[in-house]
Design an enzyme around this catalytic site. Structure first.
Site, PDB file in Angstrom:
ATOM      1  N   GLU A 182      40.533  30.717  38.749  1.00  0.00           N
ATOM      2  CA  GLU A 182      40.646  31.325  37.392  1.00  0.00           C
ATOM      3  C   GLU A 182      40.588  33.075  37.543  1.00  0.00           C
ATOM      4  O   GLU A 182      40.083  33.627  37.398  1.00  0.00           O
ATOM      5  CB  GLU A 182      39.732  31.362  36.533  1.00  0.00           C
ATOM      6  N   HIS A 230      31.245  31.546  37.702  1.00  0.00           N
ATOM      7  CA  HIS A 230      32.781  31.703  36.939  1.00  0.00           C
ATOM      8  C   HIS A 230      32.477  33.208  36.434  1.00  0.00           C
ATOM      9  O   HIS A 230      32.113  34.060  36.980  1.00  0.00           O
ATOM     10  CB  HIS A 230      31.534  31.302  34.834  1.00  0.00           C
ATOM     11  N   GLY A 283      41.679  34.984  28.487  1.00  0.00           N
ATOM     12  CA  GLY A 283      41.003  34.545  27.267  1.00  0.00           C
ATOM     13  C   GLY A 283      42.166  35.954  26.754  1.00  0.00           C
ATOM     14  O   GLY A 283      42.362  36.993  25.534  1.00  0.00           O
TER      15      GLY A 283
HETATM   16  P1  13P Z   1      40.404  30.943  28.270  1.00  0.00           P
HETATM   17  O1  13P Z   1      41.137  29.433  27.905  1.00  0.00           O
HETATM   18  O2  13P Z   1      39.990  31.537  26.737  1.00  0.00           O
HETATM   19  O3  13P Z   1      40.831  31.707  28.715  1.00  0.00           O
HETATM   20  O4  13P Z   1      38.983  30.779  29.069  1.00  0.00           O
HETATM   21  C1  13P Z   1      39.538  30.410  30.570  1.00  0.00           C
HETATM   22  C2  13P Z   1      37.667  30.572  31.255  1.00  0.00           C
HETATM   23  O5  13P Z   1      37.467  31.100  31.080  1.00  0.00           O
HETATM   24  C3  13P Z   1      37.322  29.180  31.302  1.00  0.00           C
HETATM   25  O6  13P Z   1      36.330  28.645  32.065  1.00  0.00           O
END
Ligand code: 13P
Length: 254
Positions: free
Chosen positions: A165, A95, A171
């Site tokens: 991602e 991640h 976020g």
């Molecule tokens: P958000 O959905 O809060 O943007 O986070 C995404 C995330 O990092 C999932 O692993």
């Protein structure tokens, strides 16, 4: 198969994780969720209790990280062996928070994925560019590099999954445009095919999208060629989770 993977990060206590797991279980017992694979990834400390709640529910237990080896002098780490013992079925690897805050390299991500796959667990490997990389026009180069580094010709790809991602979308309330996620998924699959020495495998590996996904936009990213979502914030409350599940329930079958 469509995926909804909830990454609860370190946002919930053990008691809160248990309550949310119960709520999600109740939802799937009351409503059909056809063709939807749901996984909940609580923090390691909550895995055991959440696992008991999810048992026989059809909802998978996931973890947010694993060590790159089974046994070692690695203070504070969690072995893939522990995860398998706890009934974990899938593990998020690499991640962007772990890459940025804990300094995880492409090489470490590669070894972690291998260690997890060796136990028959699904590895959800995260890739994604940072804002300045996208601004410099390097978004595709970055995900190609990360995808290539994550696997090699010997990687058992049947249990491999990629989460695209973009770091700048996590976020922030601003998800990527669907067409940009699709373009990145194409690049990721192409690169995986080359690294695995198997173009067909590359094309079949599920690619999820993560970054500001919620009940209002989840459907955009749960339609081919994208295979679903890895969700942070919206998955960390009952309201957010129900909004996601309700939106997905009414998505036409592909
Ligand atoms: P958000 O959905 O809060 O943007 O986070 C995404 C995330 O990092 C999932 O692993």
């Amino acid at each position: 198969m469509r995926y909804l993977v909830a990454n609860w990060k370190m946002k919930l206590t053990i008691a809160e994780s248990m309550a949310l797991a119960r709520a999600v279980r109740e939802f799937v017992e009351r409503h059909d969720t056809p063709d939807l694979h749901i996984a909940l990834c609580p923090s390691h400390a909550a895995l055991s209790e959440v696992g008991k709640i999810l048992a026989t529910s059809g909802i998978a237990l996931g973890a947010q990280d694993a060590a790159h080896v089974d046994r070692a002098s690695l203070t504070g780490a969690t072995s893939p062996l522990h995860l398998a013992e706890l009934g974990v079925k899938e593990v998020i690897i690499g991640h962007s928070e772990r890459r940025a805050i804990f300094g995880e390299t492409d090489e470490l991500v590669h070894h972690k994925a291998k260690a997890v796959l060796a136990h028959g667990l699904t590895a959800i490997i995260c890739v994604g560019e940072r804002k300045e990389e996208r601004d410099r026009g390097e978004a595709e180069t970055v995900v190609r590099r990360q995808a290539r580094a994550a696997v090699d010709a010997g990687t058992p790809w049947e249990k491999l999954c990629i989460a695209y991602e973009p770091v700048w979308a996590i976020g922030t309330g601003t998800p990527v445009r669907r067409e940009d996620a699709v373009a990145q998924a194409d690049a990721i699959r192409d690169e995986l095919g080359k690294a695995l020495g198997n173009k067909d495998a590359g094309a079949r590996i599920p690619v999820l999208y993560g970054g500001s996904v919620d009940g209002d936009n989840v459907r955009l990213f749960t339609q081919a060629p994208l295979n679903g979502t890895l969700v942070g914030t919206a998955s960390q409350s009952k309201e957010g989770m129900y909004a996601l599940l309700l939106a997905l329930r009414t998505l036409p079958q592909e």
